[in-house]
Design a protein around this motif. Structure first.
Motif, PDB file in Angstrom:
ATOM      1  N   ARG A 113      -4.318  15.190   8.587  1.00  0.00           N
ATOM      2  CA  ARG A 113      -3.660  13.909   8.328  1.00  0.00           C
ATOM      3  C   ARG A 113      -2.706  13.994   7.144  1.00  0.00           C
ATOM      4  NH1 ARG A 113      -6.685  10.208  11.807  1.00  0.00           N
ATOM      5  NH2 ARG A 113      -5.493   8.503  10.885  1.00  0.00           N
ATOM      6  N   HIS A 114      -3.018  14.852   6.178  1.00  0.00           N
ATOM      7  CA  HIS A 114      -2.163  14.925   4.986  1.00  0.00           C
ATOM      8  C   HIS A 114      -0.961  15.831   5.267  1.00  0.00           C
ATOM      9  CE1 HIS A 114      -0.931  15.563   0.831  1.00  0.00           C
ATOM     10  NE2 HIS A 114      -1.715  14.545   0.502  1.00  0.00           N
ATOM     11  N   PRO A 115       0.242  15.416   4.852  1.00  0.00           N
ATOM     12  CA  PRO A 115       1.416  16.268   5.115  1.00  0.00           C
ATOM     13  C   PRO A 115       1.271  17.683   4.569  1.00  0.00           C
ATOM     14  CG  PRO A 115       2.115  14.086   4.421  1.00  0.00           C
ATOM     15  CD  PRO A 115       0.615  14.116   4.265  1.00  0.00           C
ATOM     16  N   ILE A 132       6.803   4.241  -2.653  1.00  0.00           N
ATOM     17  CA  ILE A 132       5.544   4.070  -3.395  1.00  0.00           C
ATOM     18  C   ILE A 132       4.968   5.418  -3.879  1.00  0.00           C
ATOM     19  CG2 ILE A 132       4.112   4.093  -1.283  1.00  0.00           C
ATOM     20  CD1 ILE A 132       2.247   2.114  -2.712  1.00  0.00           C
ATOM     21  N   CYS A 133       5.310   6.486  -3.148  1.00  0.00           N
ATOM     22  CA  CYS A 133       4.672   7.790  -3.413  1.00  0.00           C
ATOM     23  C   CYS A 133       4.951   8.309  -4.814  1.00  0.00           C
ATOM     24  CB  CYS A 133       5.108   8.814  -2.376  1.00  0.00           C
ATOM     25  SG  CYS A 133       4.738   8.301  -0.695  1.00  0.00           S
ATOM     26  N   SER A 134       6.117   7.993  -5.387  1.00  0.00           N
ATOM     27  CA  SER A 134       6.424   8.489  -6.737  1.00  0.00           C
ATOM     28  C   SER A 134       5.909   7.536  -7.803  1.00  0.00           C
ATOM     29  CB  SER A 134       7.938   8.674  -6.887  1.00  0.00           C
ATOM     30  OG  SER A 134       8.563   7.439  -6.640  1.00  0.00           O
ATOM     31  N   GLY A 138       2.540   9.508  -9.648  1.00  0.00           N
ATOM     32  CA  GLY A 138       2.278   9.022  -8.281  1.00  0.00           C
ATOM     33  C   GLY A 138       1.527  10.084  -7.498  1.00  0.00           C
ATOM     34  N   CYS A 139       1.900  10.225  -6.225  1.00  0.00           N
ATOM     35  CA  CYS A 139       1.291  11.307  -5.434  1.00  0.00           C
ATOM     36  C   CYS A 139       1.895  12.619  -5.927  1.00  0.00           C
ATOM     37  CB  CYS A 139       1.611  11.115  -3.947  1.00  0.00           C
ATOM     38  SG  CYS A 139       1.159  12.578  -2.986  1.00  0.00           S
ATOM     39  N   ARG A 140       1.029  13.541  -6.365  1.00  0.00           N
ATOM     40  CA  ARG A 140       1.546  14.771  -6.984  1.00  0.00           C
ATOM     41  C   ARG A 140       2.302  15.665  -5.991  1.00  0.00           C
ATOM     42  NH1 ARG A 140      -3.293  16.577 -10.095  1.00  0.00           N
ATOM     43  NH2 ARG A 140      -3.419  14.327 -10.324  1.00  0.00           N
ATOM     44  N   SER A 151      -6.009  11.576   0.927  1.00  0.00           N
ATOM     45  CA  SER A 151      -5.324  10.791  -0.108  1.00  0.00           C
ATOM     46  C   SER A 151      -3.834  10.792   0.205  1.00  0.00           C
ATOM     47  CB  SER A 151      -5.535  11.408  -1.498  1.00  0.00           C
ATOM     48  OG  SER A 151      -6.874  11.328  -1.859  1.00  0.00           O
ATOM     49  N   CYS A 152      -3.395   9.792   0.930  1.00  0.00           N
ATOM     50  CA  CYS A 152      -1.975   9.731   1.315  1.00  0.00           C
ATOM     51  C   CYS A 152      -1.637   8.295   1.690  1.00  0.00           C
ATOM     52  CB  CYS A 152      -1.718  10.657   2.504  1.00  0.00           C
ATOM     53  SG  CYS A 152      -0.071  10.489   3.180  1.00  0.00           S
ATOM     54  N   TRP A 153      -0.492   7.827   1.178  1.00  0.00           N
ATOM     55  CA  TRP A 153      -0.085   6.442   1.467  1.00  0.00           C
ATOM     56  C   TRP A 153       0.203   6.199   2.945  1.00  0.00           C
ATOM     57  CZ3 TRP A 153      -1.727   3.102  -1.586  1.00  0.00           C
ATOM     58  CH2 TRP A 153      -1.744   3.288  -2.959  1.00  0.00           C
ATOM     59  N   LEU A 154       0.464   7.274   3.700  1.00  0.00           N
ATOM     60  CA  LEU A 154       0.729   7.076   5.137  1.00  0.00           C
ATOM     61  C   LEU A 154      -0.479   6.477   5.845  1.00  0.00           C
ATOM     62  CD1 LEU A 154       2.461  10.475   6.009  1.00  0.00           C
ATOM     63  CD2 LEU A 154       3.552   8.228   5.883  1.00  0.00           C
ATOM     64  N   ARG A 175       7.718  17.440  -2.886  1.00  0.00           N
ATOM     65  CA  ARG A 175       7.846  18.431  -1.804  1.00  0.00           C
ATOM     66  C   ARG A 175       7.517  17.842  -0.433  1.00  0.00           C
ATOM     67  NH1 ARG A 175       4.143  23.306  -3.327  1.00  0.00           N
ATOM     68  NH2 ARG A 175       5.563  24.599  -2.146  1.00  0.00           N
ATOM     69  N   CYS A 176       7.145  16.560  -0.423  1.00  0.00           N
ATOM     70  CA  CYS A 176       6.617  16.000   0.827  1.00  0.00           C
ATOM     71  C   CYS A 176       7.727  15.565   1.786  1.00  0.00           C
ATOM     72  CB  CYS A 176       5.731  14.794   0.504  1.00  0.00           C
ATOM     73  SG  CYS A 176       5.055  14.042   1.998  1.00  0.00           S
ATOM     74  N   PRO A 177       7.701  16.049   3.041  1.00  0.00           N
ATOM     75  CA  PRO A 177       8.741  15.642   3.999  1.00  0.00           C
ATOM     76  C   PRO A 177       8.635  14.174   4.400  1.00  0.00           C
ATOM     77  CG  PRO A 177       7.208  17.268   4.979  1.00  0.00           C
ATOM     78  CD  PRO A 177       6.748  17.016   3.584  1.00  0.00           C
TER      79      PRO A 177
HETATM   80  S1  SF4 Z   1       1.322   9.861  -0.443  1.00  0.00           S
HETATM   81 FE1  SF4 Z   1       3.475  10.020   0.090  1.00  0.00          FE
HETATM   82  S2  SF4 Z   1       4.211  11.861  -0.928  1.00  0.00           S
HETATM   83 FE2  SF4 Z   1       1.992  11.925  -0.919  1.00  0.00          FE
HETATM   84  S3  SF4 Z   1       1.486  13.091   0.860  1.00  0.00           S
HETATM   85 FE3  SF4 Z   1       1.444  10.970   1.488  1.00  0.00          FE
HETATM   86  S4  SF4 Z   1       3.511  10.525   2.250  1.00  0.00           S
HETATM   87 FE4  SF4 Z   1       3.607  12.448   1.117  1.00  0.00          FE
END
Ligand code: SF4
Ligand SMILES: Nc1ncnc2c1ncn2[C@@H]1O[C@H](COP(=O)(O)OP(=O)(O)OP(=O)(O)O)[C@@H](O)[C@H]1O
Ligand SMILES: [Mg+2]
Length: 368
Positions: A289-291, A340-342, A327-329, A358-361, A333-335
């Motif tokens: 599930r996590h990118p 919100i992620c930053s 934010g999300c570390r 742990s992902c906002w998606l 690098r996340c596609p």
């Molecule tokens: S929270 Fe955002 S940046 Fe982090 S993995 Fe999920 S989509 Fe990518």
């Protein structure tokens, strides 16, 4: 249901960064390498729990912090379940650890479960506890002293911990450990030196050294990554047999998702000091599930060309644990990064009973 042998909660290992004279004059802020930055997981009795992630993400530091070979700077590591011997639980100093540092209810629950907090225990008592927890290292060439015979290498933990009634008793234990590690007959190996055996046999010597104290929990740090492919499966099979015969529990550390897939029950994917996804191995590998997990899986070579998927090549530099992005570390690098992620770090969200990410998606669909 199987008992927890290890309970890790918000574990942190931060190393302070040493700086030059001029740099320390211009900036007063202390910098830290946040090698492990608040991770939580548990490992059940006889389970193989795997930590996977790219180089430098904090896997080895996590393993060492659990054994207190490095000092954690935060959080707790509780060790217990079937792992403690009755003698340990009678030890007054170990019993008071729980009472001194925890609330009454927590202390009672821990003592009832024969559990002690590794982080709170004195170094002296930790030596006693460590007999139940051992580490197998990555490099059988480096981790064995070339000047010691195999007998001396395997007997060393007994000598250091002052165990064994006499030399004959120690020899009996060394022979048993060598046998358990598949070095048979043990007498053919005991008086050789590390350079007089093969790479696979050297790793078996390392395993015998870990087994000689009859531990219940092993941290295996990349135990097969330096070995030929043909020998890898032999060593993995040995470790599985030992789990079945001796009821061992493993924390298995690897950067190789293929090995994790065939070997582990559950898997934690680590990125820059944090676990970003955790769940049953099959579920995580077949339905990531996590990118970041998706990117790791996309580059694993597939034996069947029909199963080939598009490789996800991550942009940007390998991250620096002294400068963790807000934010999300993973966001630089996340596609799939969103606004919100930053800004805000995502909390773990459950996507099934035992699988979290742990992902906002996942926000909205998953449960926190
Ligand atoms: S929270 Fe955002 S940046 Fe982090 S993995 Fe999920 S989509 Fe990518
Ligand atoms: N004693 C130390 N002092 C300062 N920094 C350290 C120390 N030990 C480890 N680090 C740093 O902590 C981070 C995590 O290191 P660690 O060895 O745990 O990574 P790893 O995931 O095991 O990597 P690899 O797959 O290469 O073995 C790295 O940036 C490393 O440089
Ligand atoms: Mg490592």
């Amino acid at each position: 249901m199987a008992k927890d042998i290890i309970k890790v909660k918000n574990l942190e290992v931060w190393f302070s960064v040493r700086r030059g004279f001029v740099e320390s004059l211009t900036s007063k802020d202390q910098l830290y390498v946040k090698a492990v930055d608040g991770i939580s997981f548990d490992i059940k009795e006889k389970e193989i729990f795997c930590l996977v992630g790219e180089s430098g993400c904090g896997k080895t530091t996590t393993g060492k912090a659990i054994l207190r070979l490095v000092e954690p700077t935060g959080g707790s590591v509780k060790y217990g379940g079937g792992g403690l011997t009755p003698a340990m639980m009678k030890d007054a100093a170990i019993r008071t650890v729980a009472k001194k540092f925890l609330s009454k209810a927590e202390a009672e629950a821990d003592l009832a479960a024969n559990r002690v907090d590794v982080r709170r225990i004195s170094k002296d008592k930790m030596k006693m506890l460590r007999q139940r927890m051992q580490m197998i290292f990555q490099d059988p060439y480096e981790s064995l002293n070339p000047k010691q015979s195999i007998y001396d290498i395997v007997a060393e933990p007994l000598v250091v911990n002052n165990l064994g009634k006499n030399e004959a008793d120690r020899e009996k234990r060394v022979i048993k450990a060598l046998e358990d590690a598949g070095l048979r007959p043990p007498k053919d190996f005991m008086w050789r030196y590390p350079h007089e055996v093969s790479g696979g046999q050297r790793q078996r010597v390392g395993i015998a050294g870990a087994l000689v104290l009859e531990p219940s929990f092993l941290v295996a740090d990349e135990p097969v990554s330096m070995l030929d492919v043909s020998i890898r499966s032999e060593i993995l099979k040995l470790m599985l047999d030992l789990r079945d015969k001796k009821g061992l529990t493993y924390l298995f550390i690897t950067h190789d998702l293929g090995v994790a897939y065939v070997f582990s029950d559950r898997i934690g994917i680590m990125y820059l000091g944090k676990i970003v996804e955790l769940g049953p191995t099959e579920e995580v590998i077949k339905g990531p599930r996590h990118p970041y997990t998706k990117a790791l899986i996309s580059v694993v070579p597939k034996p069947d060309p029909r199963l080939k998927t598009e490789k996800i090549i991550l942009k940007g530099e390998r991250p620096d644990p002294a400068h963790i992005p807000p934010g999300c570390r993973f966001h630089p690098r996340c596609p799939s990064a969103m606004e919100i992620c930053s800004q805000k770090e995502p909390e773990p969200m459950y996507v099934s009973q035992e699988h979290w990410v742990s992902c906002w998606l996942e926000a909205g669909e998953a449960k926190k």
